[in-house]
Design a protein around this motif. Sequence first.
Motif, mmCIF file in Angstrom:
data_model
loop_
_atom_site.group_PDB
_atom_site.id
_atom_site.type_symbol
_atom_site.label_atom_id
_atom_site.label_comp_id
_atom_site.label_asym_id
_atom_site.label_seq_id
_atom_site.Cartn_x
_atom_site.Cartn_y
_atom_site.Cartn_z
ATOM 1 N N SER A 37 -9.249 1.491 -7.636
ATOM 2 C CA SER A 37 -9.785 1.299 -6.287
ATOM 3 C C SER A 37 -10.880 0.239 -6.279
ATOM 4 N N SER A 38 -11.661 0.128 -7.347
ATOM 5 C CA SER A 38 -12.686 -0.912 -7.389
ATOM 6 C C SER A 38 -12.054 -2.290 -7.584
ATOM 7 N N LYS B 295 -3.384 5.434 -7.841
ATOM 8 C CA LYS B 295 -4.683 5.802 -7.281
ATOM 9 C C LYS B 295 -5.503 6.678 -8.217
ATOM 10 N N GLU C 190 -9.083 -3.047 -6.480
ATOM 11 C CA GLU C 190 -8.482 -3.316 -5.176
ATOM 12 C C GLU C 190 -9.544 -3.777 -4.185
ATOM 13 N N GLN C 191 -10.714 -3.158 -4.230
ATOM 14 C CA GLN C 191 -11.817 -3.558 -3.349
ATOM 15 C C GLN C 191 -12.273 -4.978 -3.672
ATOM 16 N N ASN D 277 -9.718 -7.316 -2.245
ATOM 17 C CA ASN D 277 -9.883 -7.384 -0.785
ATOM 18 C C ASN D 277 -11.048 -8.290 -0.420
ATOM 19 N N ASN D 278 -12.177 -8.117 -1.102
ATOM 20 C CA ASN D 278 -13.348 -8.951 -0.821
ATOM 21 C C ASN D 278 -13.079 -10.416 -1.152
ATOM 22 N N GLN E 178 0.804 -1.210 0.000
ATOM 23 C CA GLN E 178 0.000 0.000 0.000
ATOM 24 C C GLN E 178 0.845 1.271 0.000
#
Length: 69
Positions: free
Chosen positions: A41-42, A33, A44-45, A48-49, A23
């Motif tokens: 970011s989506s 970014k 990356e999200q 993460n999920n 990060q």
Amino acid sequence: MLKIIWVILSLVLIGLIFLRTPQNQGLASFSTKSNLLGSPSSAEQFLNNLTVILMIGYFSLAIFLNFLN
């Protein structure tokens, strides 16, 4: 069969965690970014999920296989 799925799941998790970028990378972090060429970011999200879901599955299988033995 469940042990094979458990081993595959653990290898996928290890690979996913090693492929993730750190990060804090200074200016390189700032350049990734930006939302000019898409939405990192989506993505990356989503990663993460996916990591959380796979970890829950891994630990659930580990607990279930522990109770079988």
